[in-house]
Design a protein around this motif. Structure first.
Motif, PDB file in Angstrom:
ATOM      1  N   GLU A  75     -18.615  36.657 -27.076  1.00  0.00           N
ATOM      2  CA  GLU A  75     -18.288  37.791 -26.204  1.00  0.00           C
ATOM      3  C   GLU A  75     -16.968  37.555 -25.473  1.00  0.00           C
ATOM      4  O   GLU A  75     -16.117  38.451 -25.390  1.00  0.00           O
ATOM      5  N   THR A  76     -16.771  36.329 -24.973  1.00  0.00           N
ATOM      6  CA  THR A  76     -15.526  36.012 -24.258  1.00  0.00           C
ATOM      7  C   THR A  76     -14.334  36.035 -25.201  1.00  0.00           C
ATOM      8  O   THR A  76     -13.238  36.507 -24.830  1.00  0.00           O
ATOM      9  N   LEU A  77     -14.510  35.546 -26.414  1.00  0.00           N
ATOM     10  CA  LEU A  77     -13.411  35.533 -27.378  1.00  0.00           C
ATOM     11  C   LEU A  77     -12.996  36.957 -27.738  1.00  0.00           C
ATOM     12  O   LEU A  77     -11.794  37.246 -27.858  1.00  0.00           O
ATOM     13  N   MET A 124     -16.382  24.371 -28.691  1.00  0.00           N
ATOM     14  CA  MET A 124     -15.156  25.159 -28.791  1.00  0.00           C
ATOM     15  C   MET A 124     -14.610  25.406 -27.395  1.00  0.00           C
ATOM     16  O   MET A 124     -15.365  25.490 -26.412  1.00  0.00           O
ATOM     17  N   LEU A 125     -13.280  25.526 -27.348  1.00  0.00           N
ATOM     18  CA  LEU A 125     -12.589  25.756 -26.088  1.00  0.00           C
ATOM     19  C   LEU A 125     -11.639  26.923 -26.278  1.00  0.00           C
ATOM     20  O   LEU A 125     -10.787  26.905 -27.165  1.00  0.00           O
ATOM     21  N   ILE A 126     -11.813  27.999 -25.466  1.00  0.00           N
ATOM     22  CA  ILE A 126     -10.947  29.181 -25.521  1.00  0.00           C
ATOM     23  C   ILE A 126      -9.844  29.013 -24.494  1.00  0.00           C
ATOM     24  O   ILE A 126     -10.111  28.793 -23.304  1.00  0.00           O
ATOM     25  N   LEU A 127      -8.577  29.136 -24.960  1.00  0.00           N
ATOM     26  CA  LEU A 127      -7.419  28.907 -24.081  1.00  0.00           C
ATOM     27  C   LEU A 127      -6.567  30.168 -24.013  1.00  0.00           C
ATOM     28  O   LEU A 127      -5.612  30.335 -24.785  1.00  0.00           O
ATOM     29  N   GLY A 133     -24.800  22.310 -19.999  1.00  0.00           N
ATOM     30  CA  GLY A 133     -24.384  23.223 -18.947  1.00  0.00           C
ATOM     31  C   GLY A 133     -23.192  24.074 -19.334  1.00  0.00           C
ATOM     32  O   GLY A 133     -22.756  24.926 -18.558  1.00  0.00           O
ATOM     33  N   LEU A 134     -22.628  23.864 -20.550  1.00  0.00           N
ATOM     34  CA  LEU A 134     -21.523  24.695 -21.015  1.00  0.00           C
ATOM     35  C   LEU A 134     -22.063  26.049 -21.485  1.00  0.00           C
ATOM     36  O   LEU A 134     -23.262  26.234 -21.675  1.00  0.00           O
ATOM     37  N   GLU A 190     -10.051  29.565 -18.693  1.00  0.00           N
ATOM     38  CA  GLU A 190     -10.428  28.866 -19.923  1.00  0.00           C
ATOM     39  C   GLU A 190     -11.938  28.627 -19.948  1.00  0.00           C
ATOM     40  O   GLU A 190     -12.555  28.370 -18.923  1.00  0.00           O
ATOM     41  N   VAL A 191     -12.528  28.709 -21.144  1.00  0.00           N
ATOM     42  CA  VAL A 191     -13.979  28.662 -21.298  1.00  0.00           C
ATOM     43  C   VAL A 191     -14.345  27.588 -22.312  1.00  0.00           C
ATOM     44  O   VAL A 191     -13.848  27.600 -23.446  1.00  0.00           O
TER      45      VAL A 191
END
Length: 594
Positions: A423-425, A491-494, A414-415, A480-481
Motif C-alpha cells: 500500500e505504501t509503495l 524491504m526498505l522504501i526510500l 515490529g516492522l 522511509e518505511v
C-alpha cells in the motif's frame, strides 16, 4: 300631643325613612349583587388578559430566531418548535396561532388549522392597524385543549368562558402578522364573581361606604390574584428554563459522544474535546492529560476557555489520581492543592480521573472562571458525564490504533508487514508520478539464514531477524518505511532519495548489519551478513510488482556473486560504483563499521 312626643315621632319617622332607604338600598344592592358583578369582572379580566397577552406575545417573539419569517411562512427550527409546543404547558394559554399579515394561519398548536384564513372584519379594521382585539366566548368542553391543566371546578362545568386575544406584531412600524391566544378564564371569572357578590352582600347595609369598600376589596383581591398568578408564572418559567437547560445538556452530550466516537486519532479527539467543552461548560476553563507510553508521567494534550496545560505532570502530583476518584478543591473546610494546579489563585477546581476498561488513562482538570463559583459547583454532574464520554472515546481510539497496528505490523520484528508495504509503495509511486520526486526500493535477504536455524535453533533465528529488523528501522529517516515481507526477506522504501543516495544507504545498511553482534545464551552467534538489491523508479519499473521484481533480481544477483554485497537492478556498470562504496562507512545509528 306634646312637643317631646312630636320630636319622638319625628325621630321615629326619620329612622323609618332611613330604614326604608336602607331597605331600598339593600334591595337595590341585592339586585345589583346578582346582576352587576359579571360585567364588572369581565371588564377587569379584559384588562388583565391584555397585560398577560402582551407578556405571552413578547415571550414568543423574543424566543423565535426569525419572528418575521415564522409569522410569514411558519417555518421554524426544531428548538423554536420545542419551545412553542411546550408553551401551553407552562402558561395559562391552552391554544395559540401564528397568522401572517393576510390572516392566514402559518403555525398552530392545532396542526389542522394551518393554512386556514381569518376572514372576520375586525382583523383588517383593527388588528392590521396595530390594535389588540379581545373576544370573550362561552364554549363547550370539547373546544378546550389540555384540560388536565385546569381545576376540578372547571372540569365539572359544562360551559367554559374563553378569552380570545389577537395581538398584532410589527417590525419597524410595519404590520407583519399577529398571534391569536386562547385562555380559559372560567375559574378566575367564577372566583372573582363569587368574591364580589359576598363583598357586596356584606357591605350593602352601609350604602356608599359599602360600595367604596367593595371596590377597594375587589381591587385588592384582583392585585393579590395577579401577584399569585405572576408568582406561579415565574415558577413555571423557571421550571421550563431548567427543563430546556437539561435538554440542551443531554443534546450536547449526545453530540459530543457522536463526534468523539467518529474521531480518527487522539489529536483529532482532543481538538473536538476543546471545542465541545467550551459550549458544554462555559463557566470553566480546563485541560486534559493522558498517560504516556511509559506510564511514568501524563502528557498535556489540550486546554480551552483560557486554560493552560503543562507538557508533563506526575500522577503523584494530583490528588484525584492518587486517591483514584474525583477531587473537588473548595468543597471542604481544609483542602490541598494539586501540583499541576500551581500557581493557584484560590478558585475551585475539579480533577476527574479518566477511566477506560477499569484502567486510569488520563485526567480531566476543570477550574472555575472568575465570578462563577456557584455555577461551577452545580455543573459537577455534567462535568462528570463529560469525563465519562471522553474516557470511552479515548479507549475506542486506542483500541482502534492497536487493531490497526496488529493488521500492518510484523509481530516478531515490529516492522511493517507485506500488506502495508504494498500500500505504501503504491502511494509513493503515485506521488512520484505527480511530483517527479525520486524513489528507490531496497530488497534485503539474510545470508545463510537456514543454517542459523538448523545449527542454533529457531529461537536464535528469531533473534537474528529482530536484530536485522532493528538495523533497518534505525536506518529509516522521515517518510522511509522498513518492512518484513516474509521469512528472512525485508524491504526498505526510500522516497526522495536519488539513485546514488539509495546505493549509499544500501551499503550503509549492509555494513550496519555486518557490525551487529548477537548473543544467544552464553555465546555469540556467528557474524550476520545480508545480500541487498536496489531498484529505482522509473528506470526499473512504474508498477509496484515491477520494482519489487527488479529489486529481487538484483538481490539474487548479489547472492550469486558471493553474498554480503549490494547489487543494482539491470545495470552492470554499477558494480564499480558499489565496489568503491565497500570501504568502511559509519554505520547507521552510530555503530562501529566492519
Amino acid at each position: 300631643m306634646t312637643q317631646d312626643n312630636r320630636g319622638a315621632v319625628n325621630h321615629r319617622l326619620k329612622w323609618i325613612g332611613i330604614s326604608m332607604l336602607l331597605i331600598s338600598l339593600t334591595i337595590g344592592c341585592g339586585w345589583g349583587i346578582y346582576k352587576l358583578p359579571a360585567p364588572l369582572v369581565d371588564r377587569m379580566l379584559k384588562v388583565d388578559i391584555f397585560k398577560q397577552a402582551e407578556l405571552w406575545k413578547r415571550r414568543v417573539v423574543l424566543h423565535l430566531e426569525d419572528p418575521e419569517s415564522a409569522l410569514k411562512t411558519g417555518v421554524i427550527d426544531a428548538h423554536d418548535a420545542e419551545f412553542l409546543a411546550a408553551m401551553p404547558e407552562a402558561s395559562d394559554v391552552y391554544r395559540f396561532k401564528l397568522l401572517d399579515s393576510n390572516g392566514r394561519v402559518t403555525w398552530s398548536t392545532r396542526p389542522t388549522e394551518v393554512g386556514s384564513v381569518e376572514n372576520r372584519d375586525f382583523f383588517r379594521s383593527d388588528v392590521a392597524r396595530g390594535m389588540i382585539h379581545y373576544i370573550r366566548e362561552v364554549v363547550p368542553l370539547s373546544e378546550i385543549d389540555g384540560l388536565d391543566l385546569h381545576t376540578d371546578n372547571i372540569l365539572n362545568a359544562t360551559q367554559h368562558h374563553v378569552a380570545e386575544v389577537f395581538m398584532p406584531v410589527a417590525k419597524n412600524g410595519r404590520f407583519i402578522g399577529a398571534i391569536e391566544f386562547f385562555t380559559d378564564i372560567s375559574d378566575l371569572r367564577t372566583t372573582f364573581i363569587s368574591r364580589l357578590r359576598i363583598s357586596l352582600t356584606v357591605l350593602s347595609g352601609i350604602a356608599l361606604l359599602a360600595l367604596v369598600a367593595v371596590s377597594f376589596a375587589s381591587y385588592r383581591a384582583n392585585r393579590l390574584q395577579l401577584r399569585a398568578l405572576q408568582k406561579q408564572s415565574a415558577k413555571e418559567r423557571d421550571l421550563m428554563e431548567d427543563q430546556l437547560r437539561l435538554a440542551r445538556e443531554v443534546r450536547l452530550l449526545g453530540e459530543l459522544n457522536e463526534w468523539l466516537q467518529s474521531s480518527r486519532s487522539l489529536d483529532e479527539l482532543f481538538d473536538m474535546v476543546s471545542r465541545f467543552m467550551t459550549h458544554i461548560l462555559p463557566e470553566a476553563e480546563g485541560s486534559v492529560y493522558v498517560y504516556s507510553n511509559s506510564r511514568n508521567v501524563l502528557d498535556g494534550c489540550a486546554s480551552w476557555n483560557g486554560g493552560t496545560h503543562k507538557a508533563h505532570i506526575h500522577p503523584e502530583g494530583c490528588w484525584g489520581l492518587r486517591r483514584g476518584r474525583t477531587y473537588e478543591y473548595g468543597a471542604f473546610e481544609i483542602d490541598f492543592i494539586c501540583e499541576h494546579a500551581e500557581p493557584h489563585d484560590g478558585r475551585p477546581y475539579f480533577c476527574f480521573p479518566i477511566l477506560a476498561h477499569g484502567e486510569t488513562v488520563g485526567l480531566l482538570h476543570l477550574r472555575a472562571l472568575e465570578g462563577t463559583d456557584e455555577a461551577f459547583h452545580t455543573s459537577k454532574k455534567l462535568a462528570q458525564l463529560s469525563a465519562e464520554q471522553i474516557s470511552m472515546a479515548i479507549a475506542n481510539v486506542r483500541m482502534r490504533d492497536q487493531l490497526h497496528d496488529q493488521s500492518v505490523r510484523d509481530p516478531l520484528t515490529g516492522l511493517f508487514n507485506r500488506r502495508h508495504m504494498l500500500e505504501t509503495l503504491r502511494k509513493s509511486i503515485n506521488r512520484s508520478q505527480h511530483t517527479g520526486a525520486p524513489l528507490s526500493l531496497i530488497a534485503v535477504d539474510v545470508d545463510h539464514f537456514k543454517k542459523f536455524n538448523d545449527t542454533h535453533g529457531h529461537d536464535a533465528g528469531d533473534m537474528v531477524l529482530r536484530a536485522v529488523g532493528a538495523a533497518l528501522e534505525q536506518g529509516c529517516d522521515r517518510d522511509e518505511v522498513a518492512c518484513r515481507i516474509g521469512g528472512e526477506e525485508f524491504m526498505l522504501i526510500l522516497p526522495d532519495n536519488t539513485s546514488d543516495d539509495a546505493i549509499t544507504r544500501a551499503e550503509q545498511l549492509r555494513q550496519a548489519v555486518e557490525a551487529v553482534s548477537v548473543r544467544y545464551g552464553e555465546k555469540s552467534l556467528p557474524r550476520i551478513t545480508i545480500s541487498v538489491g536496489v531498484s529505482h523508479y522509473p528506470a526499473h519499473g512504474t508498477m509496484p510488482q515491477d520494482l519489487m521484481r527488479a529489486a529481487d533480481d538484483a538481490l539474487y544477483a548479489a547472492k550469486d556473486k558471493g553474498r554480503n554485497q549490494v547489487q543494482v537492478a539491470g545495470s552492470g556498470s554499477d558494480a564499480q560504483q558499489i565496489s568503491q562504496l565497500k570501504k568502511p562507512i559509519k554505520a547507521v545509528g552510530g555503530k562501529s563499521t566492519a
